[in-house]
Design an enzyme around this catalytic site. Structure first.
Site, PDB file in Angstrom:
ATOM      1  N   GLU A  49      -2.444  -6.028 -10.610  1.00 51.07           N
ATOM      2  CA  GLU A  49      -3.779  -6.563 -10.325  1.00 51.07           C
ATOM      3  C   GLU A  49      -4.746  -6.258 -11.467  1.00 51.07           C
ATOM      4  O   GLU A  49      -5.607  -7.081 -11.805  1.00 51.07           O
ATOM      5  CB  GLU A  49      -4.290  -6.005  -8.998  1.00 51.07           C
ATOM      6  CG  GLU A  49      -3.543  -6.590  -7.795  1.00 51.07           C
ATOM      7  CD  GLU A  49      -4.043  -6.077  -6.465  1.00 51.07           C
ATOM      8  OE1 GLU A  49      -4.567  -6.888  -5.680  1.00 51.07           O
ATOM      9  OE2 GLU A  49      -3.921  -4.862  -6.209  1.00 51.07           O
ATOM     10  N   ALA A  74      -1.061   1.819  -7.022  1.00 47.47           N
ATOM     11  CA  ALA A  74      -2.157   2.635  -6.513  1.00 47.47           C
ATOM     12  C   ALA A  74      -1.664   4.042  -6.193  1.00 47.47           C
ATOM     13  O   ALA A  74      -0.459   4.293  -6.114  1.00 47.47           O
ATOM     14  CB  ALA A  74      -2.747   1.986  -5.266  1.00 47.47           C
ATOM     15  N   GLU A  76       3.525  -4.422  -2.515  1.00 38.92           N
ATOM     16  CA  GLU A  76       2.793  -3.821  -1.397  1.00 38.92           C
ATOM     17  C   GLU A  76       3.401  -4.123  -0.038  1.00 38.92           C
ATOM     18  O   GLU A  76       3.306  -3.312   0.897  1.00 38.92           O
ATOM     19  CB  GLU A  76       1.328  -4.295  -1.417  1.00 38.92           C
ATOM     20  CG  GLU A  76       0.471  -3.682  -2.495  1.00 38.92           C
ATOM     21  CD  GLU A  76       0.528  -4.443  -3.815  1.00 38.92           C
ATOM     22  OE1 GLU A  76      -0.297  -4.170  -4.700  1.00 38.92           O
ATOM     23  OE2 GLU A  76       1.418  -5.321  -3.967  1.00 38.92           O
ATOM     24  N   GLY A 125      -1.251  -2.411  -7.776  1.00 32.53           N
ATOM     25  CA  GLY A 125      -2.556  -2.348  -8.414  1.00 32.53           C
ATOM     26  C   GLY A 125      -2.467  -2.450  -9.919  1.00 32.53           C
ATOM     27  O   GLY A 125      -3.393  -2.930 -10.583  1.00 32.53           O
TER      28      GLY A 125
END
Length: 688
Positions: free
Chosen positions: A108, A66, A128, A105
């Protein structure tokens, strides 16, 4: 600011829409990137000529995570959870084509795709937790459905990426692509999936393997010490458990709630502070980033002891030839044997191949003659920590080193300016303070002298990155930054045990705070006789008296603690009596010391000294001090570092604590004017 059109290119190949994202440097999932992916998927889905979609990235990596600069800002649609759900809901197969890294991310996104293919060199992970967070876009719910609970816990709570080969074995990816043909192999997989008809949506899968309570209990027991005190680790386990116990949608809601709680918490703020602090440390206010660097093709190291050998390994690992100098053949042979032993141990554990060991050893040239340093571009002195010895060594280096060679000292405390004065070229002299064990510890304090040339500073900082270190520039002062602050803690710890605390109480409090060991455990590990001599010892301290009876730490089987054959420590009744006897001799009235006083007496003075370092401009910024302590001394990363920790608990709290103990500090401590002013004005050290 990038626009959606700038970050993605779409082309159709044989009925497959290939969406190529190009958002340097790491294809972070910014709002523009998320929007571009969403639009690309929707356009492809609506196009009757498209049978499937491949999502691939240009540059050196797949999505590396991210855009953490967005944290704390108002959300911009589409959010990452919205995007991954939309990808998974697509009516045509979407394949993630992974090279470089798929992190956070990025993974993901890949988990939401219907197929995943990666080149063998790729790595996939959910790191994370290292920012005090958990995956917030379904990662904790989808991952267990592919790899099972045990593997998911390792990846989510540990945060370390898995190589593509392991990802294939565990079911995280469907196929490996040949290096250089990722796009073509991904297109082939996408067409194969389109031909099969049914889409494999990860959210609809059952969690495979053992899903009972025992798998969670086993993991938590095995990782209790490593995760102690970390809110994110606890939340990660809770989220993975939800993948087993709750329907997918409910698990995602719990995951999101946990994420939002963590992202606004102190621990995540501290870890994100460190993330940016490490990057800021590379910026030197008076040395431009485009400063030309001196070429470093060959390194010389003087001293083949523990430090010299460890330092050598850093350069050998980076493929740089090393000339290792010693005065006596026995010492040189011993040093070379230790280096080989360390490499052989790594090979035995599967961390490197025997061929790699031989390649590194082939780069090492052991010699007994300073003249062999004549062709070196960088020479590092790693001899006994005594000024006269180092000055003699530097005078000899000066006589043989080529013009323009960088001359450096590994001193932990001594004045680099005085060492440089032993040469006719102080502009070429710099401190490179490696931390023990030098081949393991990440921190490198780069010590600039008064005359050190800007290109020498720039070269040293860049070299730190080359050898895998986190380099921080500091100024000349006794102990520089890290050891200067450490001395404050060690002094007060020594006072506290005379006043009534025990060494094991002081150490326990430090470990409960999150440090890997306390002051007395550290002293025993390093050796109590470091810098001590029998000739000058007068028995004024417990350390002196312990050394005088040859209790010199772990290496002698006894120090502040008693040690068994496996070096397991136990409190020593003898040491307790020695402390009580010395206190009586000095007229110290012993009392009960609280755990809170230990924190205030040991850690608050460190903060105070950090403020003095900033006043004296021995560090460029407070965050540099935090980096030193996180990477060199094991300061718990989830507390950020001593300076931001002080901001978190409140600078008025620190100043009040220092004043409360002023009588016990005595002349050893005066409150930093900077710290005092910031406390009064509501300022923050971390903003300096």
């Amino acid at each position: 600011m990038e626009t959606q059109e700038q970050v993605i290119a779409s082309a159709i190949h044989g009925g497959v829409a290939v969406l190529t994202v190009d958002s340097p440097p790491v294809n972070a999932l910014s709002a523009a990137v998320r929007g571009a992916i969403l639009k690309g998927v929707e356009v492809a889905e609506a196009d009757p000529a498209v049978r499937a979609v491949v999502l691939i990235c240009a540059g050196r990596t797949f999505f590396a995570g991210a855009d953490i600069t967005e944290f704390g800002r108002a959300p911009v649609s589409p959010s990452l959870p919205e995007l991954v759900d939309r990808i998974e809901a697509a009516t045509k197969p979407v394949v993630a084509a992974i090279h470089g890294t798929a992190l956070g991310g990025g993974l993901e996104i890949a988990l939401a795709c219907h197929g995943r293919i990666a080149v063998p060199s790729a790595k996939l992970g959910l790191p994370e937790v290292k920012l005090g967070l958990l995956p917030g876009a379904g990662g904790t719910q989808r991952l267990p459905r592919l790899v099972g609970v045990a593997r998911a816990l390792d990846m989510v709570v540990g945060g370390d990426p898995a190589p593509a080969g392991t990802a294939l074995e565990t079911g995280l990816i469907d196929r490996l692509a040949a290096e250089g043909s990722l796009r073509d192999d991904a297109i082939a997989l996408a067409l194969e999936m389109a031909g099969n008809g049914a889409l494999r949506r990860v959210s609809e899968l059952a969690v495979p393997g053992d899903t009972g309570a025992d798998v969670f209990q086993t993991f938590q027991a095995a990782n209790a010490r490593r995760t102690a005190g970390q809110d994110a680790a606890v939340a990660c386990v809770e989220a993975v458990r939800a993948a087993v116990e709750l329907p997918f949608a409910e698990g995602c809601r719990l995951e999101r709630a946990l994420f939002l709680k963590l992202v606004t918490g102190e621990q995540s703020a501290a870890l994100r502070h460190l993330f940016f602090a490490e990057r800021k440390a590379a910026d030197i206010p008076d040395v431009p980033r485009d400063t030309p660097l001196r070429p470093i093709g060959k390194v010389g190291i003087i001293g083949a002891g523990t430090m010299g050998g460890g330092i050598a390994m850093n350069f050998l690992n980076a493929g740089l030839p090393v000339t290792l100098v010693e005065m006596k053949a026995e010492a040189l042979d011993r040093g070379v044997a230790t280096i080989r032993k360390n490499y052989d141990a790594s090979a035995a554990k599967g961390r490197m191949t025997p061929e790699a060991v031989e390649a590194r050893m082939a780069l090492l040239t052991p010699v007994l003659d300073y003249d062999a340093l004549a062709e070196c571009d960088l020479i590092i002195e790693a001899v006994f920590e005594e000024m006269a010895v180092k000055q003699t060594v530097f005078a000899r280096i000066d006589a043989v080193a080529r013009p323009g060679a960088i001359l450096s000292t590994n001193t932990s405390y001594l004045d680099v300016n005085r060492i440089a004065a032993a040469t006719a070229r102080p502009q070429d002299v710099i401190g490179l303070h490696f931390f023990s064990p030098a081949n393991v510890m990440k921190l490198l304090e780069v010590v600039r002298g008064e005359a050190t040339a800007p290109d020498v500073i720039a070269t040293a900082m860049a070299l730190g990155k080359t050898i895998g270190k986190v380099a921080v520039l500091v100024g000349v002062a006794h102990g520089f930054v890290g050891n200067r602050m450490l001395a404050e803690r060690q002094r007060e710890a020594g006072k506290l045990i005379l006043e009534g605390a025990t060494p094991w109480q002081v150490d326990r409090v430090h470990q409960a705070f999150g440090l890997p060991m306390g002051p007395f455990q550290m002293a025993d590990l390093a050796g109590l006789d470091l810098g001590w001599s029998r000739e000058t010892s007068r028995g004024e301290t417990i350390r002196d008296r312990l050394c005088e009876i040859d209790r010199r730490g772990q290496k002698t089987g006894a120090g502040f603690y008693d040690y068994d054959a496996a070096r397991k420590a136990s409190p020593s009744p003898m040491v307790e009596k020695m402390i009580a006897d010395l206190a009586a001799e000095k007229g110290v009235v012993r009392r009960e010391v609280s755990d809170q006083e230990i924190i205030e007496r040991c850690l608050y003075p460190m903060v105070n000294e950090g403020a003095r370092i900033l006043e004296e401009k021995k560090a460029s910024r407070a965050s540099d001090i935090d980096v030193v302590w996180a990477y060199g001394y094991g300061w718990p990363r989830w507390r950020g570092g001593p300076m931001i920790w002080a901001d978190t608990i409140g600078l008025p709290t620190v100043v009040e604590g220092l004043r409360r103990h002023a009588e016990r500090f005595g002349a050893d401590l005066t409150i930093s004017p900077l710290l005092d002013r910031l406390a009064r004005e509501g300022g923050r050290l971390s903003e300096i």
